[in-house]
Design a protein around this motif. Structure first.
Motif, PDB file in Angstrom:
ATOM      1  N   LEU A 152       0.817  -1.207   0.000  1.00  0.00           N
ATOM      2  CA  LEU A 152       0.000   0.000   0.000  1.00  0.00           C
ATOM      3  C   LEU A 152       0.856   1.264   0.000  1.00  0.00           C
ATOM      4  CD1 LEU A 152      -2.948  -0.797   2.437  1.00  0.00           C
ATOM      5  CD2 LEU A 152      -3.019  -0.581  -0.045  1.00  0.00           C
ATOM      6  N   ASP A 153       1.945   1.245   0.716  1.00  0.00           N
ATOM      7  CA  ASP A 153       2.822   2.415   0.751  1.00  0.00           C
ATOM      8  C   ASP A 153       3.351   2.729  -0.648  1.00  0.00           C
ATOM      9  OD1 ASP A 153       4.497   4.399   2.367  1.00  0.00           O
ATOM     10  OD2 ASP A 153       6.051   3.270   1.315  1.00  0.00           O
ATOM     11  N   PHE A 154       3.726   1.702  -1.393  1.00  0.00           N
ATOM     12  CA  PHE A 154       4.189   1.926  -2.758  1.00  0.00           C
ATOM     13  C   PHE A 154       3.055   2.384  -3.658  1.00  0.00           C
ATOM     14  CE2 PHE A 154       4.351   0.054  -7.030  1.00  0.00           C
ATOM     15  CZ  PHE A 154       5.403   0.791  -7.565  1.00  0.00           C
ATOM     16  N   MET A 155       1.884   1.754  -3.547  1.00  0.00           N
ATOM     17  CA  MET A 155       0.769   2.110  -4.419  1.00  0.00           C
ATOM     18  C   MET A 155       0.300   3.548  -4.153  1.00  0.00           C
ATOM     19  SD  MET A 155       0.130  -0.235  -6.581  1.00  0.00           S
ATOM     20  CE  MET A 155      -1.392   0.502  -7.156  1.00  0.00           C
ATOM     21  N   ILE A 156       0.241   3.945  -2.888  1.00  0.00           N
ATOM     22  CA  ILE A 156      -0.190   5.309  -2.577  1.00  0.00           C
ATOM     23  C   ILE A 156       0.839   6.319  -3.049  1.00  0.00           C
ATOM     24  CG2 ILE A 156      -0.753   6.880  -0.682  1.00  0.00           C
ATOM     25  CD1 ILE A 156      -1.891   4.509   0.829  1.00  0.00           C
ATOM     26  N   GLU A 157       2.119   5.984  -2.905  1.00  0.00           N
ATOM     27  CA  GLU A 157       3.155   6.880  -3.440  1.00  0.00           C
ATOM     28  C   GLU A 157       3.031   7.004  -4.955  1.00  0.00           C
ATOM     29  OE1 GLU A 157       8.035   7.374  -3.504  1.00  0.00           O
ATOM     30  OE2 GLU A 157       7.097   5.666  -2.509  1.00  0.00           O
ATOM     31  N   CYS A 158       2.704   5.911  -5.619  1.00  0.00           N
ATOM     32  CA  CYS A 158       2.504   5.947  -7.065  1.00  0.00           C
ATOM     33  C   CYS A 158       1.309   6.825  -7.421  1.00  0.00           C
ATOM     34  CB  CYS A 158       2.308   4.522  -7.585  1.00  0.00           C
ATOM     35  SG  CYS A 158       2.102   4.392  -9.368  1.00  0.00           S
ATOM     36  N   LEU A 159       0.214   6.691  -6.671  1.00  0.00           N
ATOM     37  CA  LEU A 159      -0.959   7.527  -6.913  1.00  0.00           C
ATOM     38  C   LEU A 159      -0.645   9.001  -6.680  1.00  0.00           C
ATOM     39  CD1 LEU A 159      -3.699   5.339  -5.164  1.00  0.00           C
ATOM     40  CD2 LEU A 159      -3.391   5.655  -7.622  1.00  0.00           C
ATOM     41  N   GLU A 160       0.099   9.296  -5.630  1.00  0.00           N
ATOM     42  CA  GLU A 160       0.429  10.687  -5.311  1.00  0.00           C
ATOM     43  C   GLU A 160       1.303  11.318  -6.387  1.00  0.00           C
ATOM     44  OE1 GLU A 160       0.380  10.477  -0.418  1.00  0.00           O
ATOM     45  OE2 GLU A 160       2.227  10.108  -1.527  1.00  0.00           O
ATOM     46  N   LYS A 161       2.345  10.610  -6.822  1.00  0.00           N
ATOM     47  CA  LYS A 161       3.249  11.180  -7.817  1.00  0.00           C
ATOM     48  C   LYS A 161       2.575  11.291  -9.171  1.00  0.00           C
ATOM     49  CE  LYS A 161       7.606   9.927  -5.612  1.00  0.00           C
ATOM     50  NZ  LYS A 161       8.917   9.248  -5.757  1.00  0.00           N
ATOM     51  N   ASP A 162       1.741  10.338  -9.501  1.00  0.00           N
ATOM     52  CA  ASP A 162       0.997  10.420 -10.751  1.00  0.00           C
ATOM     53  C   ASP A 162       0.063  11.628 -10.734  1.00  0.00           C
ATOM     54  OD1 ASP A 162      -0.006   9.074 -13.322  1.00  0.00           O
ATOM     55  OD2 ASP A 162      -1.851   9.234 -12.157  1.00  0.00           O
ATOM     56  N   TRP A 163      -0.595  11.845  -9.595  1.00  0.00           N
ATOM     57  CA  TRP A 163      -1.500  12.996  -9.459  1.00  0.00           C
ATOM     58  C   TRP A 163      -0.729  14.313  -9.538  1.00  0.00           C
ATOM     59  CZ3 TRP A 163      -6.853  13.358  -8.640  1.00  0.00           C
ATOM     60  CH2 TRP A 163      -7.312  14.627  -8.280  1.00  0.00           C
ATOM     61  N   ASP A 164       0.369  14.399  -8.806  1.00  0.00           N
ATOM     62  CA  ASP A 164       1.145  15.639  -8.775  1.00  0.00           C
ATOM     63  C   ASP A 164       1.683  16.007 -10.151  1.00  0.00           C
ATOM     64  OD1 ASP A 164       0.684  15.855  -6.101  1.00  0.00           O
ATOM     65  OD2 ASP A 164       2.612  15.006  -5.489  1.00  0.00           O
ATOM     66  N   GLU A 165       2.198  15.011 -10.860  1.00  0.00           N
ATOM     67  CA  GLU A 165       2.791  15.300 -12.166  1.00  0.00           C
ATOM     68  C   GLU A 165       1.731  15.753 -13.162  1.00  0.00           C
ATOM     69  OE1 GLU A 165       5.779  13.190 -15.432  1.00  0.00           O
ATOM     70  OE2 GLU A 165       4.943  12.026 -13.764  1.00  0.00           O
ATOM     71  N   ARG A 166       0.595  15.104 -13.158  1.00  0.00           N
ATOM     72  CA  ARG A 166      -0.457  15.492 -14.097  1.00  0.00           C
ATOM     73  C   ARG A 166      -1.037  16.865 -13.733  1.00  0.00           C
ATOM     74  NH1 ARG A 166      -2.277  11.166 -17.248  1.00  0.00           N
ATOM     75  NH2 ARG A 166      -1.392   9.152 -16.635  1.00  0.00           N
ATOM     76  N   LEU A 167      -1.180  17.131 -12.454  1.00  0.00           N
ATOM     77  CA  LEU A 167      -1.688  18.426 -12.034  1.00  0.00           C
ATOM     78  C   LEU A 167      -0.741  19.551 -12.439  1.00  0.00           C
ATOM     79  CD1 LEU A 167      -3.802  20.064 -10.487  1.00  0.00           C
ATOM     80  CD2 LEU A 167      -2.523  19.592  -8.386  1.00  0.00           C
ATOM     81  N   ALA A 168       0.558  19.323 -12.261  1.00  0.00           N
ATOM     82  CA  ALA A 168       1.539  20.338 -12.666  1.00  0.00           C
ATOM     83  C   ALA A 168       1.511  20.558 -14.175  1.00  0.00           C
ATOM     84  CB  ALA A 168       2.934  19.920 -12.208  1.00  0.00           C
ATOM     85  N   GLN A 169       1.364  19.494 -14.951  1.00  0.00           N
ATOM     86  CA  GLN A 169       1.304  19.645 -16.406  1.00  0.00           C
ATOM     87  C   GLN A 169       0.052  20.404 -16.833  1.00  0.00           C
ATOM     88  OE1 GLN A 169       1.967  16.026 -18.695  1.00  0.00           O
ATOM     89  NE2 GLN A 169       3.177  15.163 -17.032  1.00  0.00           N
TER      90      GLN A 169
END
Length: 668
Positions: free
Chosen positions: A236-253
């Protein structure tokens, strides 16, 4: 819409526009906790390497290794392609990344019982650890979009081929050069791995219908199956980190593209200000939104399913969750049993006579991580409907049924010699605070942060609700938790490490208003500006919350209310937005007395003196009184700290020249 991301970084700062419970608004007053900060997204924007698919020869070689279950050589080969990623930074060459099918298989190996809690040998544990390490390194260096985790980690229960097997293909470009990663297209069926670990029987992406069902079961393991929670926590720690970074990168773009579009429009039409609003097209293609869409695909109530998974406990009082969130893998909680020490000496010394077909123990069953027991789960768990005692006596089945129940103690008793054992049947009290439960709180809050961002940035069609509805439902479920678990959610340690302060301010506001009686003043009337921002001001805290008890006479509710007031007070103090006045101390003392008077109306102290009252109280009531005493002491310490700080500033004589950070202290 502000440019800064409400989910970027974990520093706990925010801007007014990123406040998830309010619309765009001007800066708040100086005495509120809705603290602003300059834009620093350019400094925190993640930098990932470009990526390309691995060459065909290497891809086929890795696929053969994975199909033949030679996992460590395959992972070593893939890891070697990442080891020189640092040298590529200067040349800007892309990093070679495997197809989604191979990443999905590695994601299964990191959590499957055969390679974690039921691993027959150390090599299986190494496979799970190496797979997890490779995926995390890929996430940190290449990023979730360029690695196409959206395609690799998609749940597709019951689909072996067809449109789910051809789910997507990726254009290996840097962020901004394509559609943001994971564009829907034709997926090469040649990349499918012909292995039992990729099929419906063992792949985590096919055994569950959606991410939330996996999440609910994993959180249940945190209290009832600690030997499984050790591995679910890492997953879960890896999956949530993946969700967070995916969200952050798309939001910044999205925001960068929107600013560029506005700038171009202003240059072409000088003197005309654009009133366009960012639609966040890339954010709507994020992995988190895909997991939410899975609920809509199954025609489920999206918001209720999300909140239900976030608050999944192994609570005996909530038997529905015990049947709703089931094991992800067949017989997942079964523990591996080493039978080497239990084998009898006569069996070890069995004679070998080839002429008489005596082979000793050479043909005994070896410890396969996955046995045929997984294929006939229904046969092992089938039970005959119970008959009444009279009917059982008439049919004569009662005695036989009782005998069958006594002889079949475990699902494996009719198969002697199996190298498995069943975990203990007695489950600990889920709300007795354990390490697993405490660890799960951090993960629950990180996911709520994403849910809050989804409700704020995207339209209500995604979650099917407005942001206020989300906070209402979340705080309502949080309020119903037992006191020890409720206190974990309000821990001050989360303010700077898990949730930004503006989300905690929102939770405090909604919780406080749910506890206060109707006679309390309305925050909108006391401080309209702070109320419009869903913020907390000193005036609001002093007049609307501090002097009042909870609306009920229950000890637990008043103790929870005391914890909320304590958290709100120290949050104000940390922001440097509170000054000492005599009314502050008097309102704090008045509230402490009112809450003590309120709980005495509950009938806990009717005669017999203090000793008799303590004997009549339950353990929960005793804990509530102790918590209420601690919160009262903390509120008094808060007033003393405010008085000392205000006196120090007056003695300094130049409060305007002082840095505001000198007023920020840690909560007790």
């Amino acid at each position: 819409m502000a440019a800064s991301s409400a989910l970027t970084g974990l520093d706990g700062t925010s801007t007014p526009a990123s406040f998830h419970t309010a619309a765009n608004s001007p800066n708040t007053a100086a005495d509120t906790t809705n603290i602003t900060s300059p834009d620093h997204e350019d400094d925190q924007k993640p930098k990932y390497y470009k990526s390309r698919e691995i060459p065909h020869v290497l891809k086929q070689s890795c696929q053969i290794h994975l199909e033949e279950q030679m996992y460590l050589p395959a992972i070593e080969l893939l890891g070697s392609l990442l080891s020189d990623a640092g040298e590529r930074q200067q040349t800007n060459k892309p990093v070679r990344v495997p197809p989604p099918a191979q990443l999905a298989l590695l994601g299964t190996l990191t959590i499957h019982p055969a390679y974690t809690s039921r691993a027959p040998e150390q090599a299986n544990l190494d496979i799970a650890a190496e797979s997890r390490e490779y995926l995390r390194t890929l996430l940190n260096k290449v990023g979730p979009i360029n690695s196409d985790f959206r395609s690799a980690f998609s749940f597709r229960q019951g689909h072996n081929s067809g449109r789910w097997a051809r789910r997507s293909s990726r254009d290996f470009n840097s962020p901004g050069e394509s559609d943001g990663g994971g564009s829907i297209g034709i997926f090469d069926e040649a990349d499918n791995i012909e292995s039992k670990w990729s099929g419906n029987d063992h792949s985590i992406w096919r055994r569950s219908s959606d991410f939330w069902s996996v999440l609910g079961w994993a959180f249940r393991c945190s209290t009832t199956h600690p030997h499984r929670w050790v591995h679910w926590k890492e997953w879960l720690d890896f999956m949530i980190e993946c969700l967070e970074k995916d969200w952050d990168e798309r939001l910044a773009q999205d925001e960068a593209n929107f600013r560029a579009e506005i700038s171009n429009n202003n240059n072409n039409n000088s003197g005309c200000e654009s009133e366009a609003k960012c639609q966040y097209p890339l954010l709507q293609q994020s992995l988190f939104v895909q997991y939410v869409d899975d609920l809509r695909r199954d025609r489920k109530r999206v918001l209720h399913e999300v909140i239900r998974a976030l608050f999944a406990f192994a609570d005996d009082e909530n038997a529905a969750d015990n049947t709703y969130y089931k094991e992800v893998f067949n017989k997942e909680t079964v523990l591996h049993k080493d039978k080497s020490n239990k084998r009898k000496h006569s069996e070890m010394a069995a004679a070998v006579d080839l002429e008489k077909d005596q082979f000793g123990d050479y043909l005994d069953d070896f410890d396969d991580p996955v046995t045929d027991d997984d294929d006939d789960e229904k046969a092992d768990t089938f039970t005959t409907p119970r008959l009444s005692s009279a009917a059982a006596a008439r049919t004569g089945t009662g005695r036989r049924a009782n005998k069958a129940r006594t002889t079949k103690s475990t699902p494996f008793s009719r198969r002697p010699g199996k190298a498995f054992d069943v975990s203990p049947t007695t489950s600990p009290n889920p709300f007795r605070i354990t390490d697993g439960l405490a660890d799960s709180i951090l993960l629950r809050l990180r996911l709520f942060r994403l849910v809050s961002g989804c409700a704020f940035y995207l339209s209500s069609d995604i979650l099917g609700c407005k942001t206020q509805d989300l906070y209402d439902l979340f705080t309502s479920r949080l309020k119903s938790l037992p006191l020890p678990c409720f206190e974990l959610f309000l821990s001050p340690d989360h303010n700077e490490t898990v949730l930004p302060r503006f989300i905690y301010v929102s939770l405090f506001r909604y919780l406080a208003q749910s506890f206060t009686p109707r006679s309390a003043p309305n925050p909108e009337d006391v401080d309209p500006e702070a109320d419009a921002e869903h913020a907390i001001s000193q005036t609001m805290l002093r007049e609307c919350f501090l002097p009042f008890p909870a609306k009920t006479v229950g000890v637990e509710d008043n103790a929870k209310f005391g914890l909320v007031l304590e958290s709100m007070a120290w949050c104000l103090f940390q922001s440097g937005s509170v000054d000492y006045c005599c009314e502050l101390r008097s309102e704090v003392e008045r509230g402490i007395e009112e809450r003590e008077r309120k709980i005495k109306k509950g009938g806990n102290g009717k005669g017999g003196g203090a000793a008799a009252m303590m004997m009549m109280m339950t353990a929960a009531e005793k804990m509530g009184r102790q918590t209420l005493e601690r919160s009262a002491a903390s509120l008094r310490a808060f007033v003393d700290a405010v008085e000392a700080t205000t006196g120090f500033m007056m003695e300094d004589g130049d409060g305007d020249a002082m840095d505001e950070d000198t007023l920020l202290v840690s909560s007790p």
